[in-house]
Design a protein around this motif. Structure first.
Motif, short mmCIF file in Angstrom:
data_model
loop_
_atom_site.label_atom_id
_atom_site.label_comp_id
_atom_site.label_asym_id
_atom_site.label_seq_id
_atom_site.Cartn_x
_atom_site.Cartn_y
_atom_site.Cartn_z
N GLU A 170 0.83 -1.20 0.00
CA GLU A 170 0.00 0.00 0.00
C GLU A 170 0.87 1.26 0.00
O GLU A 170 0.47 2.29 -0.50
CB GLU A 170 -0.93 0.03 1.22
CG GLU A 170 -2.06 -0.95 1.18
CD GLU A 170 -3.09 -0.61 0.14
OE1 GLU A 170 -3.26 0.57 -0.19
OE2 GLU A 170 -3.75 -1.55 -0.36
N GLU A 179 1.80 5.85 -1.70
CA GLU A 179 0.92 6.60 -0.81
C GLU A 179 1.74 7.08 0.38
O GLU A 179 2.46 6.30 0.98
CB GLU A 179 -0.22 5.70 -0.33
CG GLU A 179 -1.19 6.35 0.62
CD GLU A 179 -1.96 7.48 0.00
OE1 GLU A 179 -1.76 8.63 0.43
OE2 GLU A 179 -2.73 7.23 -0.93
N ALA A 184 -4.62 7.26 5.19
CA ALA A 184 -5.17 6.52 4.05
C ALA A 184 -4.74 5.06 4.07
O ALA A 184 -5.55 4.16 3.81
CB ALA A 184 -4.74 7.17 2.73
N ILE A 185 -3.51 4.80 4.42
CA ILE A 185 -3.01 3.42 4.46
C ILE A 185 -3.68 2.65 5.59
O ILE A 185 -4.10 1.50 5.41
CB ILE A 185 -1.48 3.40 4.60
CG1 ILE A 185 -0.83 3.98 3.33
CG2 ILE A 185 -0.97 1.99 4.86
CD1 ILE A 185 0.66 4.20 3.44
N GLU A 187 -6.61 3.24 6.88
CA GLU A 187 -8.01 3.01 6.49
C GLU A 187 -8.11 1.83 5.52
O GLU A 187 -9.00 0.99 5.65
CB GLU A 187 -8.60 4.27 5.86
CG GLU A 187 -8.93 5.35 6.85
CD GLU A 187 -9.39 6.65 6.19
OE1 GLU A 187 -9.47 6.70 4.92
OE2 GLU A 187 -9.68 7.60 6.92
N ARG A 188 -7.21 1.77 4.55
CA ARG A 188 -7.24 0.65 3.59
C ARG A 188 -6.98 -0.68 4.28
O ARG A 188 -7.60 -1.69 3.97
CB ARG A 188 -6.22 0.87 2.49
CG ARG A 188 -6.65 1.91 1.49
CD ARG A 188 -5.74 1.92 0.29
NE ARG A 188 -5.88 3.19 -0.38
CZ ARG A 188 -4.88 3.97 -0.74
NH1 ARG A 188 -3.65 3.61 -0.50
NH2 ARG A 188 -5.11 5.11 -1.34
N GLU A 191 -10.06 -1.78 6.05
CA GLU A 191 -11.02 -2.36 5.12
C GLU A 191 -10.64 -3.80 4.79
O GLU A 191 -11.51 -4.68 4.71
CB GLU A 191 -11.09 -1.54 3.84
CG GLU A 191 -11.73 -0.18 4.02
CD GLU A 191 -11.58 0.70 2.80
OE1 GLU A 191 -11.10 0.21 1.75
OE2 GLU A 191 -11.93 1.89 2.89
#
Length: 196
Positions: A170, A179, A184-185, A187-188, A191
């Motif tokens: 990621e 990234e 953001a990382i 959050e990914r 998920e």
């Protein structure tokens, strides 16, 4: 006349247009064509030029004893060469005086490393790259690991290596920073954790 370079699927690479209207002849030489080139396409695969654009050659996480806990190579190397590189990098960074900088020349490249507790995080890059960017890259990677594993330790890396590789993918993709947002990382990765 339209010339197409090699393409993948329906992605055009380079288009060269030669118009018969714009063709002139010179008495002394061959005909000259007026051409309009659109230039290289952003879809051009990096495999056309060997290792073009690869800034990071490899990333290693090693402990003080020389055990490699994570190794990610972005250039093709034989297994014997990988072991040799890991041994040489470990020997280079472990024996280095802490008063010196965290940048060291390695063959025709340079290694940027940082020590966290008993682990050495090493990145090999081109000799012309900015060292400070990669020092911050290492620190951000450690912060992401620390946040994801809630106070990361070496055993987390050993028993959850697949998650560490996911985080790394990621963060860095094909030898380039993908990234830089920690949020953001995380959050990914959250998920992906929900999918398990």
């Amino acid at each position: 006349m339209i010339g197409w370079g090699a393409h993948l699927g329906s992605m055009p690479l380079v288009v060269s247009v030669a118009s018969s209207i714009g063709r002139r002849t010179n008495e002394d030489g061959p005909s000259m064509e007026a051409t309009a080139e659109l230039g290289p396409s952003p879809y051009q695969p990096s495999s056309c030029l060997p290792h073009a654009g690869v800034r990071i050659r490899f990333i290693l996480l090693q402990n003080r004893q020389g055990k490699t806990r994570l190794a990610k190579y972005y250039v093709p190397l034989e297994d014997s060469e990988k072991h040799k590189v890991e041994y040489e990098v470990h020997r280079l960074v472990v024996n280095r005086d802490p008063k010196f900088t965290n940048f060291v020349e390695f063959r025709t490249h340079k290694v940027i490393y940082r020590r966290y507790a008993g682990l050495f995080f090493s990145i090999c890059v081109d000799i012309t790259d900015n060292e400070l960017v990669y020092l911050e890259c290492i620190h951000l990677f450690v912060e992401i690991l620390d946040h994801f594993f809630s106070n990361v330790c070496e055993l987390d890396l050993v028993f959850n290596f697949h998650k560490v590789y996911l985080i790394l993918d990621e963060f860095i993709l094909a030898g380039e920073l993908q990234e830089t947002s920690k949020k953001a990382i995380i959050e990914r990765m959250g998920e992906l954790e929900k999918l398990d």
